[in-house]
Design a protein around this motif. Structure first.
Motif: not given
Length: 203
Positions: A88-90, A173-189
């Motif tokens: 999943s991480l990969q 910047y997040q890899v998939f933000e163009n699909k779902h927008g910015f998602i807060p509250g995620l892991s530090i990774v």
């Protein structure tokens, strides 16, 4: 102990955890003496997949788990969760700017078996502090205390089902933000794989 930050030992902790930690100069005490609370970040984390937010949960051995100390909770290997989490991480971060840079640091956590959840989480935290270049003495509680000074006790502050009111996530910047927008509250990774050495400046 009131001159320490009292923090739980989380699995790949959320960014808010490191924002608290980086915003203080106090040494850290990790809480291993508490009764293990279910459905918290102690055995789960959230990452940004192609389908949006994805929760990754480390299974623990069942039994009277709510009445044993956090330091005594054993990880279950009945299912192949390590392989699934690593895949999943990969999948989530292979195209991020820094995943390959840090990949070899994280891979061993999904190859070697750890018996105790607390030890697994604290080993990851030591790695994350090193990668973020946060130099902070870290120790462990020796007995359970119900109350510490409110300004230093963060054991219950960050929870998957409660908003952390003193922390407002700034978009990055997040890899998939163009699909779902910015998602807060995620892991530090999520921050680390996307922003690498600049992550500490964000915190």
């Amino acid at each position: 102990m009131d001159n320490h930050l009292i923090l739980p030992a989380f699995y790949l902790p959320p960014i808010a955890y490191f924002s608290i930690l980086n915003g203080s100069s106090l040494p850290i005490l990790l809480e291993g003496q508490e009764h293990y609370p279910k459905q918290t970040y102690r055995n789960r984390t959230s990452v940004y997949s192609a389908n949006g937010k994805l929760d990754l949960i480390v299974p623990v051995q069942h039994g009277n788990v709510g009445h044993i100390k956090m330091k005594d909770v054993r990880i279950s290997y009945d299912a192949e969760w390590q392989r699934l989490h690593w895949m999943s991480l990969q999948t989530a971060y292979r195209s991020s700017a820094y995943f390959e840079y840090y990949e070899d640091d994280f891979r061993p956590f999904y190859q070697r078996r750890h018996e105790w959840l607390f030890d697994y989480n604290t080993a990851q935290l030591e790695l994350l502090l090193r990668l973020l270049k946060i130099d902070r003495p870290t120790g462990y509680t020796e007995s359970y205390r119900e109350n510490y000074e409110p300004a230093t006790d963060f054991r219950q502050v960050i929870h998957p089902k409660k908003a952390h009111t003193s922390y407002i996530a700034k978009p990055y910047y997040q890899v998939f933000e163009n699909k779902h927008g910015f998602i807060p509250g995620l892991s530090i990774v999520d921050l680390l794989f996307n922003h690498g050495p600049q992550s500490k400046g964000y915190l």
